[in-house]
Design a protein around this motif. Structure first.
Motif, PDB file in Angstrom:
ATOM      1  N   GLN A 225      27.220 -80.496 -17.764  1.00  0.00           N
ATOM      2  CA  GLN A 225      27.776 -81.621 -18.517  1.00  0.00           C
ATOM      3  C   GLN A 225      27.129 -81.731 -19.892  1.00  0.00           C
ATOM      4  O   GLN A 225      27.806 -82.003 -20.892  1.00  0.00           O
ATOM      5  N   ALA A 226      25.826 -81.493 -19.943  1.00  0.00           N
ATOM      6  CA  ALA A 226      25.114 -81.572 -21.219  1.00  0.00           C
ATOM      7  C   ALA A 226      25.595 -80.497 -22.195  1.00  0.00           C
ATOM      8  O   ALA A 226      25.730 -80.744 -23.390  1.00  0.00           O
TER       9      ALA A 226
ATOM     10  N   ILE B 211      26.583 -95.398 -28.878  1.00  0.00           N
ATOM     11  CA  ILE B 211      25.996 -94.415 -27.973  1.00  0.00           C
ATOM     12  C   ILE B 211      27.093 -93.519 -27.427  1.00  0.00           C
ATOM     13  O   ILE B 211      28.276 -93.873 -27.446  1.00  0.00           O
ATOM     14  N   GLY B 212      26.710 -92.372 -26.930  1.00  0.00           N
ATOM     15  CA  GLY B 212      27.679 -91.441 -26.386  1.00  0.00           C
ATOM     16  C   GLY B 212      28.054 -90.365 -27.387  1.00  0.00           C
ATOM     17  O   GLY B 212      27.740 -90.439 -28.574  1.00  0.00           O
ATOM     18  N   ARG B 213      28.765 -89.354 -26.913  1.00  0.00           N
ATOM     19  CA  ARG B 213      29.062 -88.196 -27.745  1.00  0.00           C
ATOM     20  C   ARG B 213      30.046 -88.520 -28.860  1.00  0.00           C
ATOM     21  O   ARG B 213      29.935 -87.961 -29.960  1.00  0.00           O
ATOM     22  N   GLU B 214      31.022 -89.422 -28.607  1.00  0.00           N
ATOM     23  CA  GLU B 214      31.971 -89.778 -29.667  1.00  0.00           C
ATOM     24  C   GLU B 214      31.251 -90.465 -30.823  1.00  0.00           C
ATOM     25  O   GLU B 214      31.529 -90.207 -31.985  1.00  0.00           O
ATOM     26  N   ALA B 215      30.333 -91.363 -30.484  1.00  0.00           N
ATOM     27  CA  ALA B 215      29.590 -92.069 -31.522  1.00  0.00           C
ATOM     28  C   ALA B 215      28.704 -91.112 -32.313  1.00  0.00           C
ATOM     29  O   ALA B 215      28.506 -91.290 -33.522  1.00  0.00           O
ATOM     30  N   ALA B 216      28.178 -90.088 -31.668  1.00  0.00           N
ATOM     31  CA  ALA B 216      27.291 -89.151 -32.348  1.00  0.00           C
ATOM     32  C   ALA B 216      28.030 -88.300 -33.372  1.00  0.00           C
ATOM     33  O   ALA B 216      27.432 -87.820 -34.343  1.00  0.00           O
ATOM     34  N   ILE B 217      29.323 -88.101 -33.175  1.00  0.00           N
ATOM     35  CA  ILE B 217      30.094 -87.264 -34.095  1.00  0.00           C
ATOM     36  C   ILE B 217      30.097 -87.846 -35.498  1.00  0.00           C
ATOM     37  O   ILE B 217      30.070 -87.100 -36.491  1.00  0.00           O
ATOM     38  N   VAL B 218      30.103 -89.172 -35.620  1.00  0.00           N
ATOM     39  CA  VAL B 218      30.176 -89.812 -36.937  1.00  0.00           C
ATOM     40  C   VAL B 218      28.969 -89.452 -37.808  1.00  0.00           C
ATOM     41  O   VAL B 218      29.141 -88.900 -38.906  1.00  0.00           O
ATOM     42  N   PRO B 219      27.730 -89.732 -37.399  1.00  0.00           N
ATOM     43  CA  PRO B 219      26.596 -89.339 -38.247  1.00  0.00           C
ATOM     44  C   PRO B 219      26.435 -87.823 -38.366  1.00  0.00           C
ATOM     45  O   PRO B 219      25.987 -87.335 -39.412  1.00  0.00           O
TER      46      PRO B 219
ATOM     47  N   TYR C  49      20.703 -81.027 -34.896  1.00  0.00           N
ATOM     48  CA  TYR C  49      20.943 -82.461 -35.081  1.00  0.00           C
ATOM     49  C   TYR C  49      21.430 -83.110 -33.783  1.00  0.00           C
ATOM     50  O   TYR C  49      21.054 -84.242 -33.458  1.00  0.00           O
ATOM     51  N   SER C  50      22.309 -82.407 -33.053  1.00  0.00           N
ATOM     52  CA  SER C  50      22.847 -82.982 -31.815  1.00  0.00           C
ATOM     53  C   SER C  50      21.750 -83.166 -30.773  1.00  0.00           C
ATOM     54  O   SER C  50      21.781 -84.122 -29.993  1.00  0.00           O
ATOM     55  N   ALA C  51      20.792 -82.249 -30.755  1.00  0.00           N
ATOM     56  CA  ALA C  51      19.661 -82.405 -29.837  1.00  0.00           C
ATOM     57  C   ALA C  51      18.832 -83.626 -30.224  1.00  0.00           C
ATOM     58  O   ALA C  51      18.346 -84.371 -29.360  1.00  0.00           O
ATOM     59  N   MET C  52      18.697 -83.855 -31.537  1.00  0.00           N
ATOM     60  CA  MET C  52      17.979 -85.036 -32.007  1.00  0.00           C
ATOM     61  C   MET C  52      18.752 -86.308 -31.659  1.00  0.00           C
ATOM     62  O   MET C  52      18.171 -87.333 -31.303  1.00  0.00           O
ATOM     63  N   ALA C  53      20.095 -86.233 -31.771  1.00  0.00           N
ATOM     64  CA  ALA C  53      20.919 -87.391 -31.440  1.00  0.00           C
ATOM     65  C   ALA C  53      20.784 -87.765 -29.969  1.00  0.00           C
ATOM     66  O   ALA C  53      20.967 -88.930 -29.593  1.00  0.00           O
TER      67      ALA C  53
ATOM     68  N   VAL D 259      18.636 -90.783 -28.806  1.00  0.00           N
ATOM     69  CA  VAL D 259      19.089 -92.176 -28.911  1.00  0.00           C
ATOM     70  C   VAL D 259      20.361 -92.395 -28.094  1.00  0.00           C
ATOM     71  O   VAL D 259      21.195 -93.224 -28.428  1.00  0.00           O
ATOM     72  N   GLY D 260      20.517 -91.619 -27.026  1.00  0.00           N
ATOM     73  CA  GLY D 260      21.601 -91.854 -26.089  1.00  0.00           C
ATOM     74  C   GLY D 260      22.921 -91.209 -26.426  1.00  0.00           C
ATOM     75  O   GLY D 260      23.958 -91.651 -25.932  1.00  0.00           O
ATOM     76  N   ALA D 261      22.922 -90.165 -27.257  1.00  0.00           N
ATOM     77  CA  ALA D 261      24.178 -89.508 -27.620  1.00  0.00           C
ATOM     78  C   ALA D 261      24.647 -88.527 -26.566  1.00  0.00           C
ATOM     79  O   ALA D 261      25.773 -88.044 -26.631  1.00  0.00           O
ATOM     80  N   GLY D 262      23.811 -88.220 -25.603  1.00  0.00           N
ATOM     81  CA  GLY D 262      24.173 -87.230 -24.596  1.00  0.00           C
ATOM     82  C   GLY D 262      23.855 -85.828 -25.063  1.00  0.00           C
ATOM     83  O   GLY D 262      23.260 -85.611 -26.112  1.00  0.00           O
TER      84      GLY D 262
END
Length: 241
Positions: free
Chosen positions: A12-13, A88-96, A161-165, A168-171
Motif C-alpha cells: 500500500q505504501a 493529510i493523505g496522499r491527495e493532500a500531499a500532491i499539492v505541495p 520529498y514524498s518520503a518527507m511528506a 506529517v501523515g501523507a502516507g
C-alpha cells in the motif's frame, strides 16, 4: 513484525508513493515546461525579450526553490485544505509536492533550452517561422534529451520529498518508515523501506538515462542531423508562420 504483516503495509505504501509522485510529476511538467521556456524567451536577446518580466518570474522561481519542502508543506496547509478538503493523505500531499517541483523543473528546463544551438533558431526565423514555430520545431525537439533527463531528476527529487511528506501523515513509504520503523522500533521494516526507495530511484534513473540516450542517438540535441531536418522542413515552416 513478520513478513506477512509487513507485506500489505509495504504494498500500500508503494502504491501511495507512486500515486503521489506520478501526479505531482505530471503537474510539475505541465507547469514547469512553459515556465522554463518563458524564462529563456523573455531574457536579454530572447525572442520575447522583456527584462522586467524575466526578472520577476526569475525571482518568484528562486524564492519558491529556496524554501525547504517541510516549511512549504506547512505554509500551504490552508491552500491544500481549500483544494482537497484535507491536509493529510496522499491527495493532500500532491499539492505541495507539485508546487515545490514546478520551479525546480522550470530551472532545469531553462538550462536545457539554453543549450540549443542559436543558429537553428536563426535558421527557422530566416525561413519565416514565428515564435511558436521556433518553440515547437526547434527549442523543444532539440532539447528533448536534456528535458527527459531533467524530468528524471525531478522524479527522483519528488520521491525524496514524498518520503518527507510521510512524516506529517501523507502516507507512502516515508510514513511507514517513521510510524513503524522509527516510532515502533521496527528496524527491519525501516531498512526494507530504504531498500525499496533505493531500488525505485535506481530503476527510474536508469529508464530516464536510457530514454535520453536513445533520443540523442536518433537526432535529438544540436548537431548536423537537426540542421538537415530543418532544411527539409523549409516549405512547411513558411506555411506555418
Amino acid at each position: 513484525m513478520t513478513w506477512s504483516e509487513m507485506q500489505p503495509l509495504l504494498e500500500q505504501a508503494c502504491w501511495d508513493t507512486l500515486y503521489m509522485v506520478g501526479w505531482s510529476t505530471l503537474i510539475a511538467v505541465v507547469g514547469g515546461l512553459p515556465l522554463g521556456i518563458l524564462l529563456v524567451l523573455t531574457d536579454r536577446g530572447g525572442l520575447l525579450q522583456n527584462v522586467l518580466a524575466n526578472k520577476v518570474i526569475g525571482q518568484v522561481v528562486n524564492i519558491a526553490r529556496s524554501m525547504p519542502f517541510i516549511i512549504l508543506m506547512v505554509a500551504l496547509m490552508s491552500f491544500t485544505r481549500a483544494i482537497t478538503g484535507t491536509t493529510i493523505g496522499r491527495e493532500a500531499a500532491i499539492v505541495p509536492l507539485a508546487i515545490g517541483a514546478i520551479p525546480f523543473f522550470a530551472r532545469l528546463v531553462e538550462t536545457a533550452v539554453r543549450e540549443v544551438d542559436h543558429g537553428l533558431v536563426e535558421a527557422v526565423q530566416a525561413m519565416g517561422g514565428n515564435t511558436w514555430t521556433v518553440v515547437r520545431r526547434v527549442l523543444v525537439p532539440e532539447s528533448l534529451p536534456s528535458l527527459i533527463s531533467s524530468a528524471t531528476t525531478t522524479v527522483v527529487a519528488l520521491i525524496g520529498y514524498s518520503a518527507m511528506a510521510g512524516t506529517v501523515g501523507a502516507g507512502g513509504l516515508g510514513d511507514i518508515a517513521i510510524r513503524y520503523g522509527f516510532q515502533r522500533f521496527e528496524n527491519g521494516l525501516m531498512w526494507i523501506t530504504v531498500a525499496i526507495l533505493a531500488v525505485v530511484i535506481s530503476v527510474i534513473q536508469f529508464a530516464g538515462d536510457y530514454a535520453a540516450r536513445r533520443l540523442h542517438r536518433r537526432g535529438g540535441g544540436s548537431g548536423a542531423e537537426p540542421r538537415l531536418r530543418l532544411l527539409k522542413a523549409k516549405p512547411k515552416l513558411g506555411k506555418a508562420a
